[in-house]
Design a protein around this motif. Structure first.
Motif, PDB file in Angstrom:
ATOM      1  N   SER A 246       7.687  11.026  -2.391  1.00  0.00           N
ATOM      2  CA  SER A 246       7.167  11.249  -3.735  1.00  0.00           C
ATOM      3  C   SER A 246       6.068  10.247  -4.082  1.00  0.00           C
ATOM      4  CB  SER A 246       8.337  11.080  -4.728  1.00  0.00           C
ATOM      5  OG  SER A 246       7.876  10.725  -6.008  1.00  0.00           O
ATOM      6  N   PRO A 247       5.122  10.650  -4.939  1.00  0.00           N
ATOM      7  CA  PRO A 247       4.098   9.696  -5.385  1.00  0.00           C
ATOM      8  C   PRO A 247       4.590   8.774  -6.502  1.00  0.00           C
ATOM      9  CG  PRO A 247       3.607  11.890  -6.216  1.00  0.00           C
ATOM     10  CD  PRO A 247       4.862  12.017  -5.385  1.00  0.00           C
ATOM     11  N   VAL A 248       5.793   9.017  -7.024  1.00  0.00           N
ATOM     12  CA  VAL A 248       6.276   8.188  -8.142  1.00  0.00           C
ATOM     13  C   VAL A 248       7.608   7.480  -7.904  1.00  0.00           C
ATOM     14  CG1 VAL A 248       4.965   9.289  -9.993  1.00  0.00           C
ATOM     15  CG2 VAL A 248       7.152  10.266  -9.292  1.00  0.00           C
ATOM     16  N   THR A 249       8.310   7.817  -6.819  1.00  0.00           N
ATOM     17  CA  THR A 249       9.567   7.120  -6.529  1.00  0.00           C
ATOM     18  C   THR A 249       9.689   6.886  -5.024  1.00  0.00           C
ATOM     19  OG1 THR A 249      10.890   9.132  -6.218  1.00  0.00           O
ATOM     20  CG2 THR A 249      10.840   8.199  -8.447  1.00  0.00           C
ATOM     21  N   TYR A 250      10.610   5.978  -4.672  1.00  0.00           N
ATOM     22  CA  TYR A 250      10.924   5.813  -3.258  1.00  0.00           C
ATOM     23  C   TYR A 250      12.411   5.559  -3.123  1.00  0.00           C
ATOM     24  CZ  TYR A 250      11.750   0.752  -3.485  1.00  0.00           C
ATOM     25  OH  TYR A 250      12.281  -0.488  -3.757  1.00  0.00           O
ATOM     26  N   ARG A 251      12.916   5.903  -1.964  1.00  0.00           N
ATOM     27  CA  ARG A 251      14.301   5.581  -1.626  1.00  0.00           C
ATOM     28  C   ARG A 251      14.381   5.552  -0.112  1.00  0.00           C
ATOM     29  NH1 ARG A 251      19.896   7.714  -4.271  1.00  0.00           N
ATOM     30  NH2 ARG A 251      21.287   6.821  -2.727  1.00  0.00           N
ATOM     31  N   LEU A 252      14.900   4.462   0.432  1.00  0.00           N
ATOM     32  CA  LEU A 252      15.057   4.416   1.884  1.00  0.00           C
ATOM     33  C   LEU A 252      16.058   5.477   2.292  1.00  0.00           C
ATOM     34  CD1 LEU A 252      15.329   0.651   2.923  1.00  0.00           C
ATOM     35  CD2 LEU A 252      13.307   1.966   2.349  1.00  0.00           C
TER      36      LEU A 252
ATOM     37  N   ALA B 154       0.559  -3.467  -9.291  1.00  0.00           N
ATOM     38  CA  ALA B 154       1.576  -4.031  -8.391  1.00  0.00           C
ATOM     39  C   ALA B 154       2.543  -4.891  -9.192  1.00  0.00           C
ATOM     40  CB  ALA B 154       0.893  -4.867  -7.303  1.00  0.00           C
ATOM     41  N   TYR B 155       3.326  -4.192 -10.025  1.00  0.00           N
ATOM     42  CA  TYR B 155       4.295  -4.914 -10.855  1.00  0.00           C
ATOM     43  C   TYR B 155       5.561  -4.060 -10.924  1.00  0.00           C
ATOM     44  CZ  TYR B 155       6.135  -7.944 -14.461  1.00  0.00           C
ATOM     45  OH  TYR B 155       6.919  -8.846 -15.137  1.00  0.00           O
ATOM     46  N   PRO B 156       6.762  -4.683 -10.860  1.00  0.00           N
ATOM     47  CA  PRO B 156       7.993  -3.878 -10.855  1.00  0.00           C
ATOM     48  C   PRO B 156       8.134  -3.022 -12.120  1.00  0.00           C
ATOM     49  CG  PRO B 156       8.454  -6.167 -10.268  1.00  0.00           C
ATOM     50  CD  PRO B 156       7.046  -6.126 -10.768  1.00  0.00           C
ATOM     51  N   SER B 157       8.364  -1.740 -11.913  1.00  0.00           N
ATOM     52  CA  SER B 157       8.559  -0.823 -13.036  1.00  0.00           C
ATOM     53  C   SER B 157       9.975  -1.015 -13.578  1.00  0.00           C
ATOM     54  CB  SER B 157       8.405   0.614 -12.541  1.00  0.00           C
ATOM     55  OG  SER B 157       9.448   0.892 -11.623  1.00  0.00           O
TER      56      SER B 157
ATOM     57  N   ALA C 170      21.663   1.391  -2.383  1.00  0.00           N
ATOM     58  CA  ALA C 170      20.397   2.025  -2.029  1.00  0.00           C
ATOM     59  C   ALA C 170      19.259   1.048  -2.246  1.00  0.00           C
ATOM     60  CB  ALA C 170      20.185   3.265  -2.896  1.00  0.00           C
ATOM     61  N   VAL C 171      18.197   1.245  -1.481  1.00  0.00           N
ATOM     62  CA  VAL C 171      16.950   0.529  -1.741  1.00  0.00           C
ATOM     63  C   VAL C 171      16.033   1.586  -2.319  1.00  0.00           C
ATOM     64  CG1 VAL C 171      15.008  -0.693  -0.722  1.00  0.00           C
ATOM     65  CG2 VAL C 171      17.328  -1.138   0.107  1.00  0.00           C
ATOM     66  N   ALA C 172      15.779   1.475  -3.609  1.00  0.00           N
ATOM     67  CA  ALA C 172      15.058   2.547  -4.296  1.00  0.00           C
ATOM     68  C   ALA C 172      14.313   2.013  -5.504  1.00  0.00           C
ATOM     69  CB  ALA C 172      16.049   3.624  -4.728  1.00  0.00           C
ATOM     70  N   GLY C 173      13.415   2.822  -6.001  1.00  0.00           N
ATOM     71  CA  GLY C 173      12.644   2.450  -7.184  1.00  0.00           C
ATOM     72  C   GLY C 173      11.396   3.308  -7.240  1.00  0.00           C
ATOM     73  N   GLY C 174      10.352   2.726  -7.791  1.00  0.00           N
ATOM     74  CA  GLY C 174       9.099   3.469  -7.885  1.00  0.00           C
ATOM     75  C   GLY C 174       8.477   3.315  -9.236  1.00  0.00           C
ATOM     76  N   GLN C 175       7.235   3.795  -9.345  1.00  0.00           N
ATOM     77  CA  GLN C 175       6.517   3.514 -10.589  1.00  0.00           C
ATOM     78  C   GLN C 175       7.057   4.283 -11.783  1.00  0.00           C
ATOM     79  OE1 GLN C 175       2.841   4.314  -8.703  1.00  0.00           O
ATOM     80  NE2 GLN C 175       2.420   6.170  -9.826  1.00  0.00           N
ATOM     81  N   ARG C 176       7.848   5.321 -11.511  1.00  0.00           N
ATOM     82  CA  ARG C 176       8.450   6.008 -12.648  1.00  0.00           C
ATOM     83  C   ARG C 176       9.922   5.710 -12.694  1.00  0.00           C
ATOM     84  NH1 ARG C 176       7.448  12.068 -12.651  1.00  0.00           N
ATOM     85  NH2 ARG C 176       9.316  12.194 -11.384  1.00  0.00           N
TER      86      ARG C 176
END
Lengths: 132, 93
Positions: A47-53, A84-87, B87-93
């Motif tokens: 996704s362009p807005v979230t990540y999860r390993l 580059a700042y934690p959301s 989990a290792v997770a997050g993101g700009q939203r």
């Protein structure tokens, strides 16, 4: 202050650009506080807005770090459309207080910004990051 | 059944800093109840308010993700290793 070898930094930026506009993610392992390996990992959210390993990949990499006697030094991901700042999401889901959270902003792909933060109990503290 | 539970750093403070602890139970839920009895507070963020496994916690029994087994009702056997991995997770939203 933390230092990161330019070779590792380059690896992360290349991953970020390759996976753009999706967020990229991974971890950096260290031995006695000195970074030794970057593990670029799959963003299971794609996704362009979230990540999860990916959970299985995470388990495999964490086991490998254990076997090698390495510690989890940093968790990194990219923000492709913000600074580059934690959301708020990053702060809420920061379950690894022992690691740095590193953010790569690719808002300007010609000029990436990479910053490092400690996130503990939802509080964000930036630390100086020197690319060597 | 006696199993070994591998704890993430964030939970070790409840277990005197130990990375691995022993626990007993026939299912994952029993094991977590046993852990909670020994180390109060340790499962507070592992089990969600609805009694299920917290969305951002992954649990593996011998490297198998319990979400693909029986979640909290997954049966465990003597000598199994249970890994709790946020989990290792997050993101700009």
């Amino acid at each position: 202050m933390s230092e990161l070898d330019g070779v590792f930094y380059k690896e992360i930026v290349e991953q970020g650009l390759r996976e753009f506009p999706n967020e990229c993610c991974g971890v950096i392992a260290a031995e006695k506080g000195v970074p030794v390996k970057v593990f670029p990992m799959k963003n299971a959210d794609a996704s362009p807005v979230t990540y999860r390993l990916d959970g299985r990949e995470q388990l495999k990499v964490f086991d490998e770090m254990d076997e090698q006697g390495w510690e989890l030094w940093a968790i990194y991901h990219s923000h492709t459309h913000s600074e580059a700042y934690p959301s708020e999401t990053d702060r809420r889901l920061a379950f690894y207080p022992e690691a740095r959270y590193m953010l790569l902003s690719l808002t300007d792909r010609e000029d990436p910004v990479f910053r490092s933060f400690l996130i503990r109990d939802g509080e964000v503290e930036e630390e100086e990051l020197v690319i060597t | 059944m006696a199993v070994t539970v591998k704890l993430p750093t964030i939970l070790r403070k409840h277990a005197g800093g130990e990375a691995k602890v022993g626990a007993d139970g026939a299912t994952l839920r029993d094991v977590l109840v046993d852990l909670e009895g020994k180390y109060p507070g340790i499962t507070k963020n592992v089990i969600s308010e609805d009694g299920g496994l917290h969305r951002f916690i992954n649990v593996y029994v011998n490297d198998e993700d319990v979400r693909y087994l029986g979640s909290l009702e997954t049966e465990v056997s003597e000598g199994d290793t249970v890994s709790i991995l946020p989990a290792v997770a997050g993101g700009q939203r």
